[in-house]
Design an enzyme around this catalytic site. Structure first.
Site, PDB file in Angstrom:
ATOM      1  N   GLU A 132     -25.868 -60.701  -6.890  1.00 10.63           N
ATOM      2  CA  GLU A 132     -25.542 -61.231  -5.559  1.00 10.63           C
ATOM      3  C   GLU A 132     -26.487 -60.554  -4.578  1.00 10.63           C
ATOM      4  OE1 GLU A 132     -21.179 -61.865  -5.168  1.00 10.63           O
ATOM      5  OE2 GLU A 132     -21.174 -60.676  -6.981  1.00 10.63           O
ATOM      6  N   CYS A 134     -24.724 -58.553   4.188  1.00 10.67           N
ATOM      7  CA  CYS A 134     -25.455 -59.674   3.581  1.00 10.67           C
ATOM      8  C   CYS A 134     -25.169 -60.951   4.354  1.00 10.67           C
ATOM      9  CB  CYS A 134     -25.061 -59.826   2.125  1.00 10.67           C
ATOM     10  SG  CYS A 134     -23.289 -59.971   1.907  1.00 10.67           S
TER      11      CYS A 134
HETATM   12  P1  NAD Z   1     -31.300 -52.519  -2.688  1.00 13.57           P
HETATM   13  O1  NAD Z   1     -31.670 -53.754  -3.405  1.00 13.57           O
HETATM   14  O2  NAD Z   1     -32.364 -51.698  -2.086  1.00 13.57           O
HETATM   15  O3  NAD Z   1     -30.491 -51.533  -3.661  1.00 13.57           O
HETATM   16  C1  NAD Z   1     -29.340 -51.977  -4.361  1.00 13.57           C
HETATM   17  C2  NAD Z   1     -29.131 -51.097  -5.590  1.00 13.57           C
HETATM   18  O4  NAD Z   1     -30.196 -51.319  -6.508  1.00 13.57           O
HETATM   19  C3  NAD Z   1     -29.142 -49.605  -5.284  1.00 13.57           C
HETATM   20  O5  NAD Z   1     -28.142 -48.991  -6.074  1.00 13.57           O
HETATM   21  C4  NAD Z   1     -30.525 -49.181  -5.723  1.00 13.57           C
HETATM   22  O6  NAD Z   1     -30.614 -47.822  -6.077  1.00 13.57           O
HETATM   23  C5  NAD Z   1     -30.745 -50.075  -6.931  1.00 13.57           C
HETATM   24  N1  NAD Z   1     -32.146 -50.305  -7.299  1.00 13.57           N
HETATM   25  C6  NAD Z   1     -33.249 -50.251  -6.495  1.00 13.57           C
HETATM   26  N2  NAD Z   1     -34.352 -50.567  -7.210  1.00 13.57           N
HETATM   27  C7  NAD Z   1     -33.936 -50.835  -8.475  1.00 13.57           C
HETATM   28  C8  NAD Z   1     -34.600 -51.234  -9.673  1.00 13.57           C
HETATM   29  N3  NAD Z   1     -35.930 -51.415  -9.711  1.00 13.57           N
HETATM   30  N4  NAD Z   1     -33.865 -51.445 -10.786  1.00 13.57           N
HETATM   31  C9  NAD Z   1     -32.524 -51.288 -10.776  1.00 13.57           C
HETATM   32  N5  NAD Z   1     -31.832 -50.888  -9.665  1.00 13.57           N
HETATM   33  C10 NAD Z   1     -32.533 -50.670  -8.536  1.00 13.57           C
HETATM   34  O7  NAD Z   1     -30.209 -52.957  -1.583  1.00 13.57           O
HETATM   35  P2  NAD Z   1     -29.509 -52.083  -0.442  1.00 13.57           P
HETATM   36  O8  NAD Z   1     -30.495 -51.768   0.618  1.00 13.57           O
HETATM   37  O9  NAD Z   1     -28.704 -50.985  -1.030  1.00 13.57           O
HETATM   38  O10 NAD Z   1     -28.462 -53.168   0.114  1.00 13.57           O
HETATM   39  C11 NAD Z   1     -28.815 -54.162   1.007  1.00 13.57           C
HETATM   40  C12 NAD Z   1     -29.064 -55.492   0.324  1.00 13.57           C
HETATM   41  O11 NAD Z   1     -27.928 -55.904  -0.416  1.00 13.57           O
HETATM   42  C13 NAD Z   1     -29.324 -56.605   1.341  1.00 13.57           C
HETATM   43  O12 NAD Z   1     -30.357 -57.423   0.886  1.00 13.57           O
HETATM   44  C14 NAD Z   1     -27.991 -57.345   1.349  1.00 13.57           C
HETATM   45  O13 NAD Z   1     -28.095 -58.678   1.803  1.00 13.57           O
HETATM   46  C15 NAD Z   1     -27.588 -57.247  -0.082  1.00 13.57           C
HETATM   47  N6  NAD Z   1     -26.149 -57.471  -0.250  1.00 13.57           N
HETATM   48  C16 NAD Z   1     -25.723 -58.651  -0.809  1.00 13.57           C
HETATM   49  C17 NAD Z   1     -24.352 -58.907  -0.920  1.00 13.57           C
HETATM   50  C18 NAD Z   1     -23.823 -60.189  -1.501  1.00 13.57           C
HETATM   51  O14 NAD Z   1     -22.630 -60.262  -1.779  1.00 13.57           O
HETATM   52  N7  NAD Z   1     -24.619 -61.208  -1.681  1.00 13.57           N
HETATM   53  C19 NAD Z   1     -23.443 -57.960  -0.470  1.00 13.57           C
HETATM   54  C20 NAD Z   1     -23.919 -56.767   0.075  1.00 13.57           C
HETATM   55  C21 NAD Z   1     -25.285 -56.527   0.184  1.00 13.57           C
END
Ligand code: NAD
Length: 526
Positions: free
Chosen positions: A289, A323
């Site tokens: 998501e 999000c």
């Molecule tokens: P992010 O993508 O930077 O990080 C999310 C998670 O992924 C973290 O735990 C991070 O450590 C991990 N991660 C980073 N690189 C990775 C890799 N290469 N492989 C595996 N894991 C990795 O996101 P963020 O800044 O923590 O959160 C914000 C984002 O989340 C925004 O884009 C927001 O829209 C989205 N979001 C979506 C929803 C939804 O329900 N659609 C809900 C909340 C947040």
């Protein structure tokens, strides 16, 4: 006498008109107590219900004030991650053999544990993410409802088992959904409780075991939520915690014994995980998501005060770091001046500051990188358009100790400007005027994302057109509490279309849990 916390009114994101004085009184006492008790000791990872401190150590501070140390955490080493996956693998047969009814009972105990510690965990979330009081406590309430809703779905579907029609009297067929094995659960910083627990619960109630990696910004809530699972008696190894960032996340995704990934976060990372899982010899489930742009349309027939309130709350609640944050609004020419006047007035009245305070609506953005992204985007707005309000970083006093920016509304930007097309995840709202609603809708659809969209209209035809044509999984009309935000388990479902999701089924709704299972048909001759 202080109120009994169990009898305080529930805080959801949309019951904004209720009287929460008693909740505030309780938080006035609890916040300083919680801060004083923040442990300085190392918080090791939790593998098979035991501490595991193998890895490099990092300190996390609050975005509100860098002097508030939230804890010291361990970035799991490759060996530690491997132990976590193996512990989950070892726990799977026993957890699955319990049957869904016993798993539901276990998870309902977890919900009760969260309920018991609701305010304390809410305060941790406030300090860790910089959420307002209402957003932080609301998130814990959502967490409880998510667990209970997914348990109720498992029960309502009788564990997802059905008898099929008989082709012959002596042949019976039963179909059942069964778990995959070990799920890696990777969560974002902005809803560290609700989203982590939602993914963990979906996996567990279905009979899988979990290796959970919170955001590196959310180790404190990550630890507290694991405490709730352990205190509720979830067997050792069923859910394991490994802290760290991209390196640990990537190692989890690439671990050969993982049977599926549940991820919530940015589009870039989600798609990277999706592609990397697709490179395996056979397909494994990826429930990702991702981000959103979340356009709102204010038409000629809109009720202006409602529209301005909803757009303001959606754009600037949690500092635009949801999000579902409304980061783009299309306004009909005929109501543009009235709408902008109302929106700017509400935006000017926003209280920004330390979200420990009762009246604060906006706290800090999450970290230095977010503040720097704000500066860069603001420079670009000043070069290519202008700010109707905001556009500056705040300084002086507490503002120098955290990351505080103004709620900002940009106008006059070219159509291809990044504020019109890309998720910023900041309190930056881009406004565009329109004269033809169908063209505005087409423009709003012309982005990578398809998470939520909102409309303010009193015209049935416009509403119909919006519901038929908006390319997003979550649509809202005429809401004052938020143009595009405020979903609740069992009330709205939350499905990302296009670049906002990969599975075409949403969280918070009836088709979430089956995603954690695979189908098996049993035909038996009697
Ligand atoms: P992010 O993508 O930077 O990080 C999310 C998670 O992924 C973290 O735990 C991070 O450590 C991990 N991660 C980073 N690189 C990775 C890799 N290469 N492989 C595996 N894991 C990795 O996101 P963020 O800044 O923590 O959160 C914000 C984002 O989340 C925004 O884009 C927001 O829209 C989205 N979001 C979506 C929803 C939804 O329900 N659609 C809900 C909340 C947040």
């Amino acid at each position: 006498m202080p109120a009994n916390p169990m009898t305080l009114p529930r805080v959801t994101y949309s019951n904004i008109a209720e009287d929460f004085a008693a909740v505030h009184d309780h938080l006035d006492v609890l916040i300083p107590q919680f801060k004083a008790g923040l442990p300085a000791d190392l918080r090791p990872n939790r593998i098979a219900a035991r501490n595991d401190a193998d890895g490099s150590v990092y300190k996390a501070v609050s975005p509100i004030d860098r002097d508030i140390v939230l804890g010291t955490f361990v970035e799991a080493s490759p060996g530690s991650l491997d132990r976590a996956v193996k512990a989950a693998q070892a726990a799977c047969p026993g957890w699955n053999a319990l049957g869904w009814q016993a798993r539901v009972e276990h998870l309902e105990r977890v919900a009760r544990e969260f309920e018991r510690r609701k305010y304390e965990i809410g305060v941790a979330c406030l300090l860790e993410v910089g959420k307002s009081r209402m957003e932080a406590v609301g998130e814990v309430e959502e967490t409880l409802d998510l667990i209970r809703y997914y348990c109720a779905e498992m029960t309502a579907n009788n564990g997802y088992a059905r008898d099929m029609k008989r082709a012959f009297p002596q042949e019976r067929t039963h179909v059942v959904l069964r778990p995959h094995g070990v799920f890696g659960v990777i969560s974002p910083f902005n809803f560290p409780l609700a989203l982590s627990v939602a993914m963990i619960t979906g996996a567990l109630v279905a009979g899988n075991c979990v290796v959970y990696k919170p955001s590196p910004m959310a180790g404190l809530t990550g630890h507290l939520l694991i405490e709730c699972f352990e205190a509720a008696g979830i067997p050792a190894g069923v859910v394991n915690l490994v802290c760290g960032g991209a390196t640990v996340g990537e190692a989890l995704v690439n671990h050969p014994a993982i049977n599926g990934i549940a991820f919530t976060g940015s589009h870039a990372v989600g798609m990277r995980i999706f592609r990397s899982m697709a490179a395996r010899p056979f397909a494994l489930p990826v429930i990702a998501e991702m981000g959103g742009k979340n356009p709102t349309y204010v038409t000629q027939s809109a009720e202006i005060a409602t529209a301005a309130a909803g757009v303001m709350r959606s754009a600037f609640g949690l500092q635009g770091q949801k999000c579902s944050s409304g980061s783009k609004v299309y306004v009909h020419n005929a109501v543009y001046d009235d709408f902008m006047q109302a929106l700017v007035k509400l935006t000017r009245a926003i209280q920004i500051g330390n979200p420990e305070g009762r009246a604060i609506f906006m706290g800090p953005v999450i970290n230095r990188e977010a503040a720097e992204r704000f500066d860069k985007a603001a420079d670009s707005v000043r070069q290519q358009g202008r700010f109707e309000i905001g556009g500056r970083r705040l300084s002086g006093g507490l503002f120098d100790k955290g990351y505080y920016v103004e709620p900002s509304i940009a106008v006059g930007l070219p159509d291809d400007h990044c504020l019109h097309k890309e998720e910023q995840f900041l309190p930056l709202l881009a406004v565009k005027q329109f004269s033809d609603f169908e063209s505005a809708l087409a423009d709003g659809n012309s982005v990578l994302y398809g998470l939520t969209a909102g409309i303010y209209t009193r015209d049935e035809r416009e509403l119909r057109l919006f519901l038929d044509r908006a390319e997003a999984g979550v649509l809202y009309a005429n809401r004052a509490s938020g143009a595009t935000t405020g979903a609740w388990p069992g009330i709205q479902t939350f499905c990302g279309w296009k670049g906002s999701g990969v599975s075409h089924k949403g969280g918070l709704g009836p088709w979430y849990v089956p995603q954690f299972m695979r189908e098996q048909s049993h035909t038996i001759m009697e």
